[in-house]
Structure formats: structure tokens, C-alpha cells
Design an enzyme around this catalytic site. Structure first.
Site, PDB file in Angstrom:
ATOM      1  N   HIS A 191       0.769  -1.191   0.137  1.00  0.00           N
ATOM      2  CA  HIS A 191       0.104   0.042   0.126  1.00  0.00           C
ATOM      3  C   HIS A 191       0.728   1.295  -0.034  1.00  0.00           C
ATOM      4  CE1 HIS A 191      -2.833  -3.011   1.429  1.00  0.00           C
ATOM      5  NE2 HIS A 191      -3.962  -2.143   1.161  1.00  0.00           N
ATOM      6  N   ASP A 261      -4.833  -5.691  -8.104  1.00  0.00           N
ATOM      7  CA  ASP A 261      -4.754  -5.196  -6.836  1.00  0.00           C
ATOM      8  C   ASP A 261      -5.155  -3.789  -6.933  1.00  0.00           C
ATOM      9  OD1 ASP A 261      -5.371  -4.749  -4.133  1.00  0.00           O
ATOM     10  OD2 ASP A 261      -3.332  -5.908  -3.654  1.00  0.00           O
TER      11      ASP A 261
END
Length: 362
Positions: A191, A261
Site C-alpha cells: 500500500h 490489486d
């Protein structure tokens, strides 16, 4: 006749749809929506939101990250607090005091129960799909994976994931194994960073990627990791044709849908040594073998302009021939939509299967 393909999975900012949300969701390149905690107030509101989405287009896939443990978007107003998957792995590995294998069988039964409760509760509110199970192995050093993983052992992970997927199927929901070929070995969080796993392909296939081969006939979808494995490819797995086509599809035999993702994560923003736009990241992922790409949490930034830019950018890429839609990818997307009617919440709460499943949860 042009090929239809709706690869974009986007999000919305609030508890109900705005006119702008409806315009975005109606675009032919948008194939679904991913929900977050900010989209939740209570069951009635969530059910109404899902109904509004389906009124825009009945074929839109309504998805959520709802794994159990710390990754569970809806936790109140009747939703069961599901255990982290590591609790199931711990139950499997607990020393048997009686008949050998009894704990493993009980853990498998609990995993199936967790999958059924997870899927049935979501479906009763109108949600079609959850990005679960996590197939990453718990190597002990990843804080972003941690107790989201079933176990360190690929065999235990595979067996428990298979049971969880069986429970999801009983509820009428598909599954998505993540994060291929494995995010559990690296400590960095994709992230915020670009994790690098320097192990060999042989080692990765023997350990972290093994569940994908063993489950290739029953996985409906796979989400690759935003991790670079430099001994295999210089690109993160989700942007690598070698990982997605040569290894996942050809070598391991997977034929379901591949989701990228989140393209807004740090691990997706640097490709081939340079920073790329969301549009370029989407194109690279789709050309590498992804069927669908996610752009998350951008409806809350700048009025959702990043979403509009991605839709416009991919539209131009299609017109210019830079990106070609895939009929096979669209069929994979459509196959993830539930084929059976959703249960009624009140009837579900008193159904014998649901009550039995609750009793089996750790």
C-alpha cells in the site's frame, strides 16, 4: 460488432449513489464496484445502496474486502464478527489429544462454516462477491498479512482455503485467492512501498505459489501481489505477463478471472522504473493478463476526478487501438455474478444451516 469488456472496478464516496456515481457506473467500461467501511451505516442502508447499484446496471459486480478478523468492512447490525483466518490455522495445528487428525477435520469444518456465514450475510444485503480467501503464507515478518494468513504451511493453507471456498459456494458466492504468487514473505506493505522478494522461482513455486496450483480447478478468481520478484520479472506480478500467463495460467492451469490489486497503491505506481498514471497502470495490467482492474478510494479525492480520468483514458486507448477489449475477460467477469437468488436476512437468521455454521466458528 465491437467486443464488450467492462474491466474497471471503481468505488463511491458515500452511503447512497449520487448522479455522478450513476453516470460512472453506467459507463460500458465499468464492470463493478468495491465497497468500503465508509459505505456502511446499517443493513437497511447497505441493502438499499446495493439495490441502487443494480438499478443502474444489473450486471455490475458488487464486491468488498470481507475476510474476517481485521479486514471486515461490515461488523454491526447483525453481521457476525468472523475470526481471522490464522485462528483456523491454529485450530488445525493444535495438538490432538484424542483421535489423530480430529483437530484438522474440525478446523476444516469451521472454515467451511466461516465461508458460508461470510457469503450468506453479504448476499442477504445485496453484495455479490468478496475478495477472499487470503492464500499468502505466514512467514512471520509481514505486518500487512499477519493473521490474515491461515498458516505457514502451504498444505494447511490450501486445505483450509478449500473448505472456506466450499462454504462460500454453499452461500452462492464465488472466491478470489490473493495475493499471487505470495505476499507473506516480504515485510514491506505494498500500500505504501514497493516490496521486493528476491527468492528464486523454484522456491516460490514450491512454497508460496503452491496453493494456486493445488486449487487451480476450484478458484474462481485470483488477485496478484504488487510485489516485485526480480529473479522472475522486473515488474510487479500484477503487471507481468510471465507471472500471469506463463506461470499462473499455463504452468499452474488457472482459467478464472484475474483482478489487479488496487492501482492507487504505491506498489502499482512505479513500473519499469518510472511513475505511471492510473490509466497507464490499468493498460499495463490488462495487457499483462488481468481481466479486471481496481481503482480504490478515489471517489473521495478531488470529486472523483481520478476515476473520470481513468475511464476517459481507457476509452481513448480503446479507440486508438492501444488497448483491446477481451470477450473472454468479460465472460470471466460475468461468471462471478451469483447464479442463485440471495437469501432473505430474517429467514437466514433462523435457518438450520446458518445456525449450525455459527456454532462451528472458533
Amino acid at each position: 460488432m465491437s467486443i464488450m469488456h467492462a474491466p474497471l472496478i471503481i468505488d463511491v464516496a458515500g452511503l447512497s449513489l449520487t448522479d455522478t456515481d450513476r453516470q460512472r457506473l453506467a459507463h460500458p467500461l465499468v464492470g463493478g464496484i468495491i465497497l468500503f467501511g465508509r459505505n456502511w451505516q446499517d443493513r437497511a442502508q447497505l441493502t438499499q445502496l446495493c439495490r441502487e447499484i443494480k438499478q443502474v446496471r444489473a450486471d455490475l459486480l458488487i464486491a468488498v474486502d470481507h475476510e474476517g478478523g481485521r479486514v471486515q468492512r461490515f461488523r454491526t447490525d447483525g453481521f457476525t464478527h468472523l475470526p481471522p483466518m490464522h485462528a483456523l490455522g491454529d485450530a488445525w495445528l493444535r495438538t490432538d489429544t484424542g483421535q489423530p487428525g480430529a483437530n484438522a477435520l474440525a478446523a476444516s469444518n469451521a472454515a467451511a462454516a466461516a465461508g458460508y456465514v461470510l457469503g450468506a450475510e453479504l448476499r442477504a444485503c445485496g453484495v455479490d462477491f468478496s475478495f477472499t480467501p487470503v492464500l499468502d503464507l505466514d512467514h512471520g515478518g509481514s505486518t500487512v498479512i499477519g493473521d490474515r494468513a491461515f498458516a505457514r504451511d502451504a498444505r494447511v493453507t490450501t486445505a483450509l482455503a478449500q473448505s472456506l471456498m466450499h462454504g462460500l459456494r454453499m452461500s452462492g458466492m464465488g472466491n478470489c485467492g490473493k495475493h499471487f504468487p505470495g505476499h507473506g514473505f516480504v515485510k514491506a506493505d505494498s500500500h505504501t512501498d514497493i516490496p521486493v522478494d528476491k527468492r528464486s522461482l523454484k522456491t516460490i513455486l514450491a512454497e508460496d505459489a503452491a496453493p494456486y496450483g493445488w486449487l487451480s480447478a476450484t478458484l474462481d478468481a485470483v488477485m496478484p501481489a504488487h510485489v516485485i520478484y526480480p529473479k522472475v520479472d522486473s515488474r510487479p506480478a500484477g503487471f507481468s505477463s510471465r507471472w500471469l500467463n506463463a506461470i499462473l495460467r499455463q504452468r499452474l492451469g488457472f482459467d478464472g478471472a484475474i483482478f489487479s490489486d488496487d492501482l492507487s497503491m504505491a506498489g502499482a505506481r512505479l513500473i519499469d522504473g518510472r511513475t505511471v498514471s492510473y490509466t497507464e497502470a490499468a493498460q499495463v495490467a490488462l495487457r499483462a493478463g488481468c481481466d479486471l482492474v481496481l481503482l480504490c478510494n478515489q471517489s473521495v479525492a478531488d470529486g472523483g476526478e481520478p476515476i473520470d480520468e481513468l475511464i476517459e483514458g481507457l476509452s481513448k486507448a480503446q479507440i486508438q487501438g492501444v488497448w483491446q477489449p477481451s470477450e473472454a475477460s468479460e465472460q470471466r467477469r460475468l461468471s462471478l455474478l451469483p447464479a442463485t437468488p440471495a437469501p432473505d436476512w430474517d429467514e437466514l437468521m433462523v435457518s438450520p444451516r446458518y445456525m449450525r455454521a455459527l456454532s462451528l466458528l472458533p
